[in-house]
Every structure is written in structure tokens, then in C-alpha cells.
Design an enzyme around this catalytic site. Structure first.
Site, PDB file in Angstrom:
ATOM      1  N   ASP A  64       0.799  -1.227   0.000  1.00 61.18           N
ATOM      2  CA  ASP A  64       0.000   0.000   0.000  1.00 61.18           C
ATOM      3  C   ASP A  64       0.834   1.281   0.000  1.00 61.18           C
ATOM      4  O   ASP A  64       0.337   2.349  -0.320  1.00 61.18           O
ATOM      5  CB  ASP A  64      -0.942   0.011   1.222  1.00 61.18           C
ATOM      6  CG  ASP A  64      -0.208  -0.254   2.536  1.00 61.18           C
ATOM      7  OD1 ASP A  64       1.029  -0.391   2.524  1.00 61.18           O
ATOM      8  OD2 ASP A  64      -0.868  -0.349   3.594  1.00 61.18           O
ATOM      9  N   HIS A  65       2.104   1.193   0.358  1.00 58.19           N
ATOM     10  CA  HIS A  65       2.918   2.416   0.468  1.00 58.19           C
ATOM     11  C   HIS A  65       3.573   2.792  -0.864  1.00 58.19           C
ATOM     12  O   HIS A  65       3.434   3.898  -1.346  1.00 58.19           O
ATOM     13  CB  HIS A  65       4.014   2.222   1.516  1.00 58.19           C
ATOM     14  CG  HIS A  65       3.547   2.349   2.929  1.00 58.19           C
ATOM     15  ND1 HIS A  65       2.623   1.507   3.490  1.00 58.19           N
ATOM     16  CD2 HIS A  65       3.882   3.225   3.909  1.00 58.19           C
ATOM     17  CE1 HIS A  65       2.412   1.864   4.754  1.00 58.19           C
ATOM     18  NE2 HIS A  65       3.170   2.905   5.026  1.00 58.19           N
ATOM     19  N   ASP A 119       4.279  -1.492  11.303  1.00 60.04           N
ATOM     20  CA  ASP A 119       3.817  -0.154  10.953  1.00 60.04           C
ATOM     21  C   ASP A 119       3.265   0.467  12.225  1.00 60.04           C
ATOM     22  O   ASP A 119       2.539  -0.193  12.987  1.00 60.04           O
ATOM     23  CB  ASP A 119       2.715  -0.216   9.883  1.00 60.04           C
ATOM     24  CG  ASP A 119       2.437   1.181   9.357  1.00 60.04           C
ATOM     25  OD1 ASP A 119       2.975   1.535   8.293  1.00 60.04           O
ATOM     26  OD2 ASP A 119       1.690   1.923  10.028  1.00 60.04           O
ATOM     27  N   ARG A 379      -0.345  12.471  10.495  1.00 55.37           N
ATOM     28  CA  ARG A 379       0.968  13.104  10.748  1.00 55.37           C
ATOM     29  C   ARG A 379       1.116  14.341   9.877  1.00 55.37           C
ATOM     30  O   ARG A 379       0.807  14.279   8.680  1.00 55.37           O
ATOM     31  CB  ARG A 379       2.100  12.127  10.421  1.00 55.37           C
ATOM     32  CG  ARG A 379       2.138  11.003  11.404  1.00 55.37           C
ATOM     33  CD  ARG A 379       3.361  10.130  11.317  1.00 55.37           C
ATOM     34  NE  ARG A 379       3.311   9.249  12.471  1.00 55.37           N
ATOM     35  CZ  ARG A 379       3.650   7.973  12.468  1.00 55.37           C
ATOM     36  NH1 ARG A 379       4.120   7.422  11.362  1.00 55.37           N
ATOM     37  NH2 ARG A 379       3.558   7.254  13.558  1.00 55.37           N
ATOM     38  N   SER A 534       7.143   6.961  12.839  1.00 52.10           N
ATOM     39  CA  SER A 534       7.041   5.682  12.126  1.00 52.10           C
ATOM     40  C   SER A 534       7.836   4.543  12.768  1.00 52.10           C
ATOM     41  O   SER A 534       8.740   4.765  13.576  1.00 52.10           O
ATOM     42  CB  SER A 534       7.511   5.918  10.697  1.00 52.10           C
ATOM     43  OG  SER A 534       8.374   4.921  10.271  1.00 52.10           O
ATOM     44  N   ARG A 536       9.671   2.586  10.928  1.00 50.25           N
ATOM     45  CA  ARG A 536      10.671   2.168   9.927  1.00 50.25           C
ATOM     46  C   ARG A 536      12.014   1.856  10.573  1.00 50.25           C
ATOM     47  O   ARG A 536      12.654   2.719  11.167  1.00 50.25           O
ATOM     48  CB  ARG A 536      10.806   3.225   8.822  1.00 50.25           C
ATOM     49  CG  ARG A 536      11.362   4.551   9.223  1.00 50.25           C
ATOM     50  CD  ARG A 536      11.204   5.578   8.116  1.00 50.25           C
ATOM     51  NE  ARG A 536       9.806   5.926   7.925  1.00 50.25           N
ATOM     52  CZ  ARG A 536       9.356   7.128   7.598  1.00 50.25           C
ATOM     53  NH1 ARG A 536      10.192   8.112   7.389  1.00 50.25           N
ATOM     54  NH2 ARG A 536       8.063   7.364   7.448  1.00 50.25           N
TER      55      ARG A 536
HETATM   56  C1  MIC Z   1       4.165   6.223   8.325  1.00 47.88           C
HETATM   57  O1  MIC Z   1       2.982   6.507   8.457  1.00 47.88           O
HETATM   58  O2  MIC Z   1       5.092   6.983   8.665  1.00 47.88           O
HETATM   59  C2  MIC Z   1       4.527   4.878   7.713  1.00 47.88           C
HETATM   60  C3  MIC Z   1       5.144   5.137   6.405  1.00 47.88           C
HETATM   61  O3  MIC Z   1       3.368   4.116   7.536  1.00 47.88           O
HETATM   62  C4  MIC Z   1       5.479   4.170   8.681  1.00 47.88           C
HETATM   63  C5  MIC Z   1       6.047   2.922   8.176  1.00 47.88           C
HETATM   64  C6  MIC Z   1       7.196   3.110   7.247  1.00 47.88           C
HETATM   65  O4  MIC Z   1       7.984   4.049   7.403  1.00 47.88           O
HETATM   66  O5  MIC Z   1       7.317   2.277   6.359  1.00 47.88           O
HETATM   67  C7  MIC Z   1       4.878   3.863  10.055  1.00 47.88           C
HETATM   68  O6  MIC Z   1       3.970   4.536  10.466  1.00 47.88           O
HETATM   69  O7  MIC Z   1       5.386   2.977  10.754  1.00 47.88           O
HETATM   70 FE1  SF4 Z   2       0.023   4.645   5.207  1.00 52.66          FE
HETATM   71 FE2  SF4 Z   2       1.346   5.274   7.419  1.00 52.66          FE
HETATM   72 FE3  SF4 Z   2      -0.183   7.074   6.172  1.00 52.66          FE
HETATM   73 FE4  SF4 Z   2      -1.324   5.071   7.398  1.00 52.66          FE
HETATM   74  S1  SF4 Z   2      -0.107   6.682   8.347  1.00 52.66           S
HETATM   75  S2  SF4 Z   2      -1.837   5.831   5.364  1.00 52.66           S
HETATM   76  S3  SF4 Z   2       0.123   3.409   7.051  1.00 52.66           S
HETATM   77  S4  SF4 Z   2       1.683   6.124   5.396  1.00 52.66           S
END
Ligand code: MIC
Ligand code: SF4
Length: 644
Positions: A64-65, A119, A379, A534, A536
Site C-alpha cells: 500500500d505504500h 507499521d 501526521r 514511524s 521504519r
Molecule cells: C508512516 O505513516 O510513517 C509509515 C510510512 O506508515 C510508517 C512505516 C514506514 O515508514 O514504512 C509507520 O507509520 O510505521
Molecule cells: Fe500509510 Fe502510514 Fe499514512 Fe497510514 S499513516 S496511510 S500506514 S503512510
């Protein structure tokens, strides 16, 4: 005294320890989820453990990313993930099926079970009465290998909701209110359990918005009871058999109680660039808006988007506004397409995006510089949208729609006396055809590894002495987006640590990579809540790869601290916070007899060779974490244990 909900679920999963605050415990994991941006590393790590099939009740890999496919990288990763899942007993949700958290809630979240996801918004599934925790990919890899998950038992906070939300006030406003009160650090070491009569007025998608955004408090997770609302939702998803009732005991004990009277709430908005900079919408009203993005795992349910479509019906968005809509899942998209509401959105002037994370993670739709973008996401860290000088506000779909119509920040109460009523459909449209079950004959599946999939870098065991220069000094609340950005340029490199490392800290110091390479690593200094956001693990893997041996801060965010330990980077904390200001960029630091010092409880000494002074840091590690660091990370530690 009776048991709270969290304790009830933890006790049925306890592998070791005692469910008392701050005790070290281990819990068995029922389900795991990954998404593509963290999944490739998680699966390479699982592979390194040499286990043929996952040992969980249910594991799923979502895509999905990384969906832009501007080069071969994303597509290669998707092939790897699909074939890997087929071979190792993992379900695979194809690109186009939607955002991991929305789909998981619809199709797989189960009351009473425990889910670990790579995640940070995994707690979204807490809306269904399950304990759902966001962790690094390596923790998910170990859970898939049948290992328990180790954590310090968090404090349990009851958030008691009273009354009913007024018109045009959404469940988003409940969690924004909590962020306003507690800040982005307020939930560290805590689990939020929602209760009180007000909970009964909230549907499952409304609860999910709250549980999802709980991640922004820094909380371990958020959980709701499993009640008649859960039953109604599960029935409509054709999953009645997954329901069990789950409530805390009447006399349940909590470490803290917070009360929110829903009747007193009003529409709120988080201002740039932190989810806790919350104020009433009316205070920010009137500022010109250029972009509105509705979607993300936070607010992209059928209810959210039907509300938006009904408000927009027969109207046109403001000429100065670009409105994007992202449906959380194929289920939501298809239902809204079939019932005609999609036509209302298109007719109003919305730009329809595919079901994916999209603008939330800077994969397209970067807003104009300095212009206000209103998003229903979770965010708004500076630059996350893809525009370095962005002005992102977070709010409910009601507020976002009012802004799209008005062309300025608008209180949705201006739209009429009450919002449209969206009844729960007796049956959602169920079509799991984009979820591929694992192969029954795994020997036949060949894993496709494209050029973007580079081997996982590992380090040896911890050195007895480490030294180097301070190559970066940063302030409070540094996010993992600051450490290692995502977005269209960097996100496709998630399976390639050598390539992604070039972007480490680039927003804070464009020369960081060059310096780290020239000096062979060094130390990084940070303030409070270092690594928020995140999950990550690349934000720990890349520093390890570039030779960063230790981070020195005032405090850490939960998932990032654990990721640093997992990859053998010391997460140290200043004993005296004033030492932070005394140390200068470029100072040479040295730690000797590290291995023996780490084995003991007390403080560690660091010599500032440049300033000829010694200062102390604490490590706050439990004995297992110390062993992991001594071994050079969790993978080394686990392999050594499995050998012996
Ligand atoms: C996010 O919302 O920052 C992400 C991208 O979903 C991350 C995961 C990632 O960095 O792959 C998260 O929330 O953990
Ligand atoms: Fe995707 Fe992270 Fe955004 Fe949720 S917060 S939509 S998992 S990038």
C-alpha cells in the site's frame, strides 16, 4: 480488584513475567502484518532465521505504500513480497486492495487476539478489542518465527468517555483533544483503554480513528471493548464467528484515569507541524486553503467517505482548492462506486486517487510551498508531504470538506444543523479476491528477487571500545521522517540499505552521509522523544550501516529505541540533561571497557576527548536488551540462542 481489558488479553497470552507496570514480560503473538515499505526487510530477516513457514495463526503482507512505480524498484519489491508470501505461509494483499490498517480492520481484526505489525499505526485494529502493537520489521520476523514479543508492561490508562458527540464533532476530535492535553510524548510507556458510556455511541470506524491516532501520543497501543457495535460490524463483514464479548471488570483497576465529556468537544484542528498543536477550528478559521486531502488509514472508511460525498452532493469545491480523495480499501471504493456516491465526489471536483497511503507519505500530491493543506491524516511533520516548506493541518473529514467548499479554514458547523447520517450497511461488499492465500506446495514457489532487493547488512558483536566525533546534534521530537525521509524519492529504496543510507538525516544536514562516510561513523546527539513517528527500522539500520555506534539523547520514542537495540546501535540517555548543551558538534568522544560496563546495571562513562571531561549516560536496558546489544543485534542474538 477486577481486571481491565488489557490485562485480560495479556494474561491469556503471557509467556513470561507478571502483568504489573514496568515488569518485563513476553507475550505470544496470534497475528502479524507487514506493509511493503517495511515488509521486504522483515521478510529478509525472517529468511535469515531459516524457518520454512510462519508459525503464527495468521500472517499477512500488504502492499500500500510504494505504489507509484515510477521505476522498476516498487514493482520488483511487489514481486518479491508476493512470491515470498506464497512460499512461507503468508497471505498477500495485492496492490489495489487498499491500506493495510483499513483492510485488517474489515477482514481480519479479532477481539481478544494479539497482532504485531511493522507499521506504527497497527493499533488501528485496537478498535476491534484486540491488542495491536506497532513494532520494527525484525520483531515481526521473530513473531512469524514463533517467538514471543518482549516488552515492559505499560501503564494502563482508562479514557472514560461521557455523553455523546455534538453535531459536526467527529471521533477525530476526541483523539485530537487527547493530543492537545497530553502532547506527542504523553503516551510513552502507556496503553490507552477506552471505556465509559460514551464508547457505546461510537461505531467501529470511529473507534479506529482514535486507536490509529493513539500512535501519535507515543502510546504502545489503544484498545476498545468488544461489544454490540463490534458484533454489528463483524456481522456486516460476514465474520460473526470472530466475535467474542470483551469488557473490563466492573471494578477494574487502572494506573490513571482521564475523563472526556463528549458534549463539551468542538471541531478541532492540529496546526503545522505536529499532531499535538491542536486548537479549535474557529480559532484558525479564515486562512486560505489550497489543498484538501481526504484519506489515509486514519479516515478513509465507508462512513468517512460517504459523509464527505453526501456533504458535497450537488455542490462544487472552491476554485482555489485541489481536493484529493483516497478510499481506504477496495471494499470502500467499490461500495461507493456502486451506490453512486463516487459520482457526487467527481462532480464536486474531487481528484480520485487509488486505494493506498498516497499523499499521507508524500507519494504524490505534494502541496504548493507555504500553502495550507488540510488533511484527514495522522501526521503533519514538516516536509512529510513532499514539500519542504509545507503547512499541513490535520482534521476530521467534516472539517476537511468544509474547507474544500469554503476555500479557507472553515468550521463545519457552518454547513448546517447536522451532518448527514450514514447508517451501517447490513452487509459490506465482501470480495477477498485481491488477497492471495499462501501456496499449498511451497517447494514449487521460486522467490523473485529483483535488483532492488539487496542483502540485509549485519554487524558483528559489540566492540569493547568505541570512539568517534559528534557528527550531528539535533533538538527535541526528531521524527523518523527527519532521520530517514519517505516520499516518492526515497521510499522506493527501502529494500536497498546502501542506497537509502545516502538520505540519512539529509533534511537536517545535507552533508551527513559524506561526513559519516569520511569519518567512518560517529555519534548523534538528540533531545527528548528522539525517533517519534514511524516504525521504519531503516532509521536504525542506515545509521548502523554507516558506522554510528551510539545515539545520545534525553529520551526516546518506543519503537525507535527498540529498533536501535535490534540493530546493535546503543540508545544512551544523558544522566544530566545539561550535558547535551555542553557537547559541541565535532567533539571527539570515547567509551572504553564497554562490554563489561554494559553488563552491569549502573551508568556508563564517556570521555569527551576534545573538552577533556567525562560525563555519564544511562542505558536503561534490561538484561535481555543488553545481551542483544552485546551480540550486535537481535538477529545475531536469536541465531546464537537457536544454535545453543
Ligand atoms: C508512516 O505513516 O510513517 C509509515 C510510512 O506508515 C510508517 C512505516 C514506514 O515508514 O514504512 C509507520 O507509520 O510505521
Ligand atoms: Fe500509510 Fe502510514 Fe499514512 Fe497510514 S499513516 S496511510 S500506514 S503512510
Amino acid at each position: 480488584m477486577g481486571k481491565n481489558l488489557v490485562k485480560k488479553i495479556f494474561e491469556t497470552h503471557l509467556v513470561s513475567g507478571r502483568c504489573a507496570p514496568r515488569e518485563d514480560i513476553a507475550i505470544a503473538i496470534d497475528q502479524t502484518l507487514t506493509q511493503d515499505a517495511t515488509g521486504t526487510m522483515a521478510y529478509l530477516q525472517f529468511e535469515a532465521l531459516g524457518i520454512p513457514r510462519v508459525r503464527t495463526k495468521f500472517s499477512i503482507s500488504y502492499v500500500d505504500h510504494n505504489m507509484l512505480q515510477t521505476g522498476f524498484e516498487n514493482a520488483d519489491d511487489h514481486q518479491f513480497l508476493q512470491t515470498f508470501a506464497a512460499k512461507h505461509g503468508i497471505f498477500f494483499s495485492k496492490p489495489g486492495n487498499g491500506i493495510c490498517h483499513q483492510i485488517h480492520l474489515e477482514r481480519f481484526a479479532k477481539p481478544g487476539e494479539i497482532l504485531l505489525g511493522s507499521d506504527s499505526h497497527t493499533p488501528n485494529a485496537g478498535a476491534m478489542g484486540m491488542i495491536a502493537i506497532g513494532v520494527g520489521g525484525l520483531n515481526v520476523a521473530l513473531a512469524m518465527a514463533g517467538e514471543p514479543y518482549y516488552l515492559k508492561m505499560p501503564e494502563i490508562v482508562l479514557v472514560r468517555l461521557k455523553g455523546k458527540l455534538p453535531s459536526w464533532v467527529a471521533s477525530k476530535d476526541i483523539i485530537l483533544e487527547l493530543l492537545r492535553r497530553l502532547t506527542v510524548r504523553g503516551g510513552v510507556g502507556k496503553i490507552f483503554e477506552f471505556g465509559g458510556l460514551g464508547v457505546k455511541t461510537l461505531s467501529i470506524p470511529e473507534r479506529a480513528t482514535i486507536a490509529n491516532l493513539g500512535a501519535e501520543l507515543g502510546a504502545t497501543t489503544t484498545v476498545f471493548p468488544s461489544d454490540e457495535k463490534s458484533l454489528e460490524f463483524l456481522k456486516a463483514q460476514g465474520r460473526k464467528k470472530d466475535w467474542i464479548p470483551l469488557e473490563p471488570d466492573k471494578d477494574a483497576e487502572y494506573d490513571q484515569i482521564i475523563e472526556i465529556d463528549l458534549r463539551e468537544l468542538e471541531p478541532l484542528i492540529a496546526q503545522p507541524s505536529s499532531p499535538d498543536k491542536v486548537c479549535p477550528v474557529r480559532e484558525a478559521a479564515g486562512k486560505a486553503v489550497k489543498q484538501v486531502c481526504i484519506g489515509s488509514c486514519n479516515n478513509s472508511s465507508y462512513f468517512d467517505l460517504m459523509s464527505v460525498a453526501k456533504i458535497l452532493r450537488g455542490k462544487k469545491i472552491h476554485p482555489e482548492v485541489s481536493l484529493t480523495i483516497t478510499f481506504g480499501s477496495k471494499q470502500v471504493f467499490e461500495m461507493i462506486a456502486r451506490n453512486g456516491a463516487l459520482a457526487d465526489l467527481v462532480s464536486a471536483g474531487a481528484r480520485i486517487l487509488e486505494s493506498a497511503c498516497g499523499p499521507c507519505i508524500g507519494m504524490g500530491q505534494a502541496p504548493p510551498s507555504h500553502a495550507i493543506s488540510i488533511r484527514t491524516m495522522n501526521r503533519n511533520f514538516l516536509g512529510r508531504s513532499g514539500t519542504p516548506e509545507d503547512q499541513v493541518y490535520l482534521a476530521s473529514p467534516y472539517v476537511a470538506t468544509a474547507c474544500a467548499l469554503g476555500g479557507s479554514i472553515t468550521d463545519p458547523r457552518k454547513l448546517g444543523s447536522r451532518p448527514p447520517r450514514i447508517p451501517m450497511p447490513p452487509k459490506f461488499l465482501i470480495d477477498d479476491s485481491l488477497i492471495l492465500p499462501p501456496a499449498s506446495k511451497s517447494e514449487k514457489v521460486v522467490i523473485e528477487r529483483g535488483m532492488n532487493i539487496k542483502p540485509l547488512p549485519l554487524r558483528g558483536s559489540l566492540e569493547d571500545s568505541i570512539e568517534g566525533s559528534v557528527i550531528l546534534k539535533v533538538g527535541d521530537n526528531i521524527t523518523t521522517d527527519d532521520i530517514l525521509p519517505a516520499g516518492a524519492r526515497v521510499l522506493p529504496l527501502r529494500s536497498n540499505i546502501p542506497a537509502i543510507s545516502k538520505h540519512l538525516f539529509e533534511r537536517l544536514d545535507p552533508d551527513f552521509f559524506k561526513k559519516a562516510k569520511e569519518l567512518g561513523g560517529g555519534f548523534v546527539l538528540g533531545g527528548e522523544n528522539y525517533g517519534q513517528g514511524s516504525s521504519r527500522e531503516h532509521a536504525a539500520l542506515a545509521p548502523m550501516y554507516l558506522g554510528i555506534k551510539a545515539i545520545l539523547t534525553k529520551s526516546y520514542a518506543r519503537i525507535h529505541r527498540s529498533n536501535l537495540i535490534n540493530f546493535g546501535v546503543l540508545p544512551l540517555i544523558f544522566r544530566d540533561p545539561d550535558d547535551f548543551s555542553k557537547i559541541q558538534l565535532g567533539d571527539h568522544l570515547q567509551m572504553t571497557h564497554l562490554r563489561s560496563a554494559l553488563q552491569e546495571e549502573g551508568l556508563l562513562k564517556i570521555e569527551n576527548v576534545t573538552q577533556k571531561r567525562i560525563f555519564e549516560v544511562s542505558h536503561g536496558l534490561n538484561s535481555r536488551e543488553r545481551e542483544i546489544l552485546l551480540a550486535g543485534g537481535l538477529l545475531n542474538y536469536t541465531r546464537e540462542r537457536r544454535k545453543s
